[in-house]
Write a protein that holds these residues in place. Structure first.
Motif, PDB file in Angstrom:
ATOM      1  N   VAL A  87       0.849  -1.192   0.000  1.00 27.40           N
ATOM      2  CA  VAL A  87       0.000   0.000   0.000  1.00 27.40           C
ATOM      3  C   VAL A  87       0.883   1.240   0.000  1.00 27.40           C
ATOM      4  O   VAL A  87       1.764   1.392   0.842  1.00 27.40           O
ATOM      5  CB  VAL A  87      -0.923   0.038   1.234  1.00 27.40           C
ATOM      6  N   GLY A 103      -2.126  -1.636   7.549  1.00 27.09           N
ATOM      7  CA  GLY A 103      -1.542  -2.949   7.334  1.00 27.09           C
ATOM      8  C   GLY A 103      -2.251  -4.044   8.100  1.00 27.09           C
ATOM      9  O   GLY A 103      -2.586  -5.101   7.546  1.00 27.09           O
ATOM     10  N   THR A 154       0.886  -7.609   4.617  1.00 23.17           N
ATOM     11  CA  THR A 154       0.671  -6.281   4.034  1.00 23.17           C
ATOM     12  C   THR A 154       1.802  -5.355   4.450  1.00 23.17           C
ATOM     13  O   THR A 154       2.217  -5.335   5.609  1.00 23.17           O
ATOM     14  CB  THR A 154      -0.676  -5.696   4.492  1.00 23.17           C
ATOM     15  N   VAL A 192       3.194  -1.277   4.093  1.00 22.46           N
ATOM     16  CA  VAL A 192       2.719   0.076   3.833  1.00 22.46           C
ATOM     17  C   VAL A 192       3.903   1.024   3.709  1.00 22.46           C
ATOM     18  O   VAL A 192       4.834   0.982   4.512  1.00 22.46           O
ATOM     19  CB  VAL A 192       1.777   0.553   4.957  1.00 22.46           C
TER      20      VAL A 192
END
Length: 410
Positions: free
Chosen positions: A146, A174, A185, A187
């Motif tokens: 992201v 995240g 995830t 970020v």
């Protein structure tokens, strides 16, 4: 920093990633060369390569014969051995892309959204992620990256003003996405994510040291040195948009005057357009309000030149790559207006590359870079240590999960 493996058994997840990272950065490369670089035996490297080939991460090709004996096999990553989803969150919308190990965008989608509130955004995330996964339903999904506006967690700069995500303070993006999807995830900020993508797949691939400038809704940058993006103590290195370069200039929401992004950004152009026509849009400004765009570039170019000279004198990069969220046509006009560049330490004899390079990836640059955050994160040796030492944890290692070649053939 040199990548070095360990011969301790608990370090196998770490060693897999050392070998993968070496192949990713140096491909095509032979087993013996990998072993010498990472400090492992050829037998250990060969065992790891067999595992990675069965998992579909690595593929080999025979080199052309050069004499007696069998030619050696050179190894490279299999582009379809894994995929990552890149998400790009801006104050005006959300983009998503599915990216393979070679950095190719398999598919993408952009969803305009205003205001970009956390709850509505997570609803959009869920839809976009499902659409991206559906593009390769049988593919191994390594993770999600992201990219979001920076800086991180600075009260006066992170959540105030039109170039930020207001209302996102304290939102653990995240953790929420991992809970939603089950995928690791990662970020990062827009410039750092895009700089990573540029380093791996774009104009920065052949440069060991370059500065990346990103013209988005705001304005930011990131320094890449030794192949890595320099993040700083809190992930905010390169927040060039809030350097006050214009004495007594426009008031910035951060409280200072003359900040760079008040002049060089999509938001800066949008303010000037709206002052002439409240219905004007940046996307069509070149067709509808060319005179406003030209006046903005005349005003902006000297400020951008000073910023470029400042970066060169501070970091002495091999070059500066400029890219952005704005249209390619607009970016090219801004790029052309930087000439003539100001004097700096970069103005030396014997240069083999331009001081300033243009990357026209546009919105894709950040989504590819966001996906690269996930790919680099999951494949990083440090991430492998999370799965070291316990067999049941090693089985959860994302790079060992999913069907092997034999299972797929069956």
């Amino acid at each position: 920093m040199a990548l070095r493996g360990t011969n301790q058994e608990f370090g196998r997840p770490y060693n897999r990633r050392i070998v993968l990272e070496t192949i990713r950065l140096e491909a095509p490369i032979a087993r013996g060369d990998i072993a010498r670089q990472v400090g492992l035996t050829v037998q250990t490297v060969s065992t790891i390569i067999r595992e990675l080939e069965l998992q579909g991460f690595v593929m080999g090709a025979r080199e052309a014969p050069k004499g007696r004996g069998l030619p050696r096999t050179s190894l490279m990553l299999n582009p379809d051995g894994g995929f990552a989803i890149g998400l790009h969150v801006t104050p005006v919308g959300i983009g998503a892309a599915l990216v393979n190990l070679a950095g190719d965008i398999i598919g993408s989608r952009y969803h305009a959204l205003a205001p970009v509130t956390p709850e509505r955004s997570f609803e959009i995330f869920e839809i976009l992620i499902a659409e991206m996964r559906a593009l390769r339903p049988e593919g191994r999904m390594l993770g999600i990256g992201v990219a979001m506006p920076g800086p991180n967690d600075v009260e006066s700069m992170s959540f105030v003003g039109p170039t930020t995500l207001e209302g996102w303070k304290g939102v653990d993006v995240g953790a929420r996405l991992t809970a939603m999807t089950g995928l690791p995830t990662f970020v990062g900020t827009e410039p750092s994510a895009a700089a990573l993508g540029e380093r791996l797949y774009g104009k920065g691939r052949g440069l060991s040291s370059f500065y990346y400038l990103y013209v988005g809704v705001g304005f930011g940058g990131a320094m890449v040195h030794g192949g890595s993006v320099l993040l700083g103590a809190h992930g905010n290195a390169g927040e060039i948009g809030h350097i006050p370069l214009v004495p007594d200039g426009d008031l910035c929401p951060c409280g200072n005057r003359g900040c760079l992004e008040r002049y060089v950004s999509q938001e800066a152009l949008d303010r000037r357009l709206k002052a002439v026509d409240p219905t004007a849009r940046v996307e069509t400004a070149l067709e509808d309000h060319l005179e406003v765009v030209e006046a903005w570039i005349v005003e902006t170019a000297p400020v951008l030149r000073r910023a470029i000279a400042t970066i060169e004198n501070l970091f002495d990069p091999e070059g500066i790559v400029i890219s952005g969220f704005v249209s390619e046509a607009l970016l090219r006009r801004l790029f052309a207006a930087t000439e003539p560049l100001m004097h700096s330490v970069a103005e030396r004899s014997g240069r083999t590359s331009p001081r300033l390079l243009l990357s026209t990836e546009g919105k894709d640059a950040v989504m590819r870079g966001a996906a690269a955050l996930a790919i680099s994160g999951v494949l990083s040796p440090r991430f492998g240590l999370l799965f070291a030492g316990e067999e049941e944890r090693a089985e959860r290692d994302p790079i060992m999960a999913g069907p092997t070649k034999k299972e797929v053939a069956a």
